[in-house]
Design a protein around this motif. Sequence first.
Motif, PDB file in Angstrom:
ATOM      1  N   ALA A   1       0.817  -1.219   0.000  1.00 34.47           N
ATOM      2  CA  ALA A   1       0.000   0.000   0.000  1.00 34.47           C
ATOM      3  C   ALA A   1       0.849   1.267   0.000  1.00 34.47           C
ATOM      4  O   ALA A   1       0.364   2.349  -0.332  1.00 34.47           O
ATOM      5  CB  ALA A   1      -0.932   0.004   1.211  1.00 34.47           C
ATOM      6  N   HIS A   2       2.121   1.136   0.370  1.00 35.78           N
ATOM      7  CA  HIS A   2       2.978   2.317   0.518  1.00 35.78           C
ATOM      8  C   HIS A   2       4.137   2.342  -0.480  1.00 35.78           C
ATOM      9  O   HIS A   2       4.886   3.317  -0.511  1.00 35.78           O
ATOM     10  CB  HIS A   2       3.559   2.360   1.938  1.00 35.78           C
ATOM     11  CG  HIS A   2       2.547   2.217   3.021  1.00 35.78           C
ATOM     12  ND1 HIS A   2       1.677   3.224   3.375  1.00 35.78           N
ATOM     13  CD2 HIS A   2       2.237   1.163   3.824  1.00 35.78           C
ATOM     14  CE1 HIS A   2       0.894   2.806   4.354  1.00 35.78           C
ATOM     15  NE2 HIS A   2       1.209   1.565   4.644  1.00 35.78           N
ATOM     16  N   GLU A   3       4.301   1.284  -1.267  1.00 34.01           N
ATOM     17  CA  GLU A   3       5.513   1.168  -2.082  1.00 34.01           C
ATOM     18  C   GLU A   3       5.717   2.353  -3.020  1.00 34.01           C
ATOM     19  O   GLU A   3       6.813   2.918  -3.096  1.00 34.01           O
ATOM     20  CB  GLU A   3       5.498  -0.133  -2.891  1.00 34.01           C
ATOM     21  CG  GLU A   3       6.845  -0.408  -3.544  1.00 34.01           C
ATOM     22  CD  GLU A   3       6.759  -1.129  -4.874  1.00 34.01           C
ATOM     23  OE1 GLU A   3       7.806  -1.571  -5.372  1.00 34.01           O
ATOM     24  OE2 GLU A   3       5.646  -1.214  -5.431  1.00 34.01           O
ATOM     25  N   ALA A   4       4.684   2.753  -3.761  1.00 38.93           N
ATOM     26  CA  ALA A   4       4.828   3.847  -4.719  1.00 38.93           C
ATOM     27  C   ALA A   4       5.282   5.133  -4.029  1.00 38.93           C
ATOM     28  O   ALA A   4       6.227   5.796  -4.470  1.00 38.93           O
ATOM     29  CB  ALA A   4       3.511   4.075  -5.458  1.00 38.93           C
ATOM     30  N   GLU A   5       4.631   5.456  -2.931  1.00 32.78           N
ATOM     31  CA  GLU A   5       4.981   6.670  -2.184  1.00 32.78           C
ATOM     32  C   GLU A   5       6.400   6.584  -1.625  1.00 32.78           C
ATOM     33  O   GLU A   5       7.158   7.564  -1.656  1.00 32.78           O
ATOM     34  CB  GLU A   5       3.981   6.860  -1.051  1.00 32.78           C
ATOM     35  CG  GLU A   5       4.224   8.091  -0.192  1.00 32.78           C
ATOM     36  CD  GLU A   5       3.251   8.167   0.980  1.00 32.78           C
ATOM     37  OE1 GLU A   5       3.448   9.056   1.827  1.00 32.78           O
ATOM     38  OE2 GLU A   5       2.323   7.343   1.057  1.00 32.78           O
ATOM     39  N   LEU A   6       6.779   5.409  -1.125  1.00 31.95           N
ATOM     40  CA  LEU A   6       8.113   5.236  -0.546  1.00 31.95           C
ATOM     41  C   LEU A   6       9.200   5.368  -1.611  1.00 31.95           C
ATOM     42  O   LEU A   6      10.229   6.002  -1.379  1.00 31.95           O
ATOM     43  CB  LEU A   6       8.206   3.866   0.141  1.00 31.95           C
ATOM     44  CG  LEU A   6       7.406   3.712   1.432  1.00 31.95           C
ATOM     45  CD1 LEU A   6       7.322   2.238   1.833  1.00 31.95           C
ATOM     46  CD2 LEU A   6       8.029   4.535   2.561  1.00 31.95           C
ATOM     47  N   LEU A   7       8.971   4.776  -2.780  1.00 29.62           N
ATOM     48  CA  LEU A   7       9.965   4.878  -3.851  1.00 29.62           C
ATOM     49  C   LEU A   7      10.110   6.318  -4.334  1.00 29.62           C
ATOM     50  O   LEU A   7      11.222   6.787  -4.591  1.00 29.62           O
ATOM     51  CB  LEU A   7       9.572   3.974  -5.017  1.00 29.62           C
ATOM     52  CG  LEU A   7       9.736   2.467  -4.789  1.00 29.62           C
ATOM     53  CD1 LEU A   7       9.168   1.692  -5.965  1.00 29.62           C
ATOM     54  CD2 LEU A   7      11.188   2.097  -4.553  1.00 29.62           C
TER      55      LEU A   7
END
Length: 230
Positions: free
Chosen positions: A143-149
């Motif tokens: 759920a957070h991968e895009a934002e984290l990258l």
Amino acid sequence: MPSAAERTRTLVQSTCSAVLLITGLEGARPDQLMPAGRSVGPDGEVYLDFPADSPAVRAATHAQDDELAAVLEITDVAPVSVPNRIRGRAWISGWLTRAPGLAEPGRMMLRLEVGEASVDDLWGASAVEAEDFAHAAADPLVAHEAELLQHLHAAHGDQVQELCGLLGEREHGSHRSAERAVPLALDRFGLRVRFDGELCFDARFDFPEPVRDITGLRRAMHTLFQAASH
């Protein structure tokens, strides 16, 4: 390494774009066959949210008791700008029926009973059994991968670049030829970075142990960056 079933389940539960392919609906516009939302039920069935008057819902309604074959195709595109931006695809094939009462007024939930699945991504290509898909869990960071990258790329670009110092000499050339380092993928096991320059290649940086949440990820990334700075 995440299993093929886990990777497929992660893509289904991600925000990647998806299209539902149904025989006989080849004339429908692609946007009409893109579910607004998707989720996985307790038995591994996939629920897809569509407008009640969409071609997919009409096809499922007309099929009634007949088995309506369908394939959910998911395309995973890197959330940061890199060469060869498509990271992978997954295909979930099975039988489509309506699931009344689960969606808001004016919408209809469709249930895709999974027959088989396959994934072709940065890890490789694999077939996935329906039972394995049902028992797999999505990656905890999905759920957070895009934002984290995007955050890593924008705020920690220099530290990501420093990770090339952990590579040493590569068989196909020196890491020093990498002019640009972009965080490409992130999961509970580690970080994948695409190095681009005279050569373009991916490198995988494993965490000391799998992370379970954002707190664990922060610790793992700190350890990784610290190792690269020495």
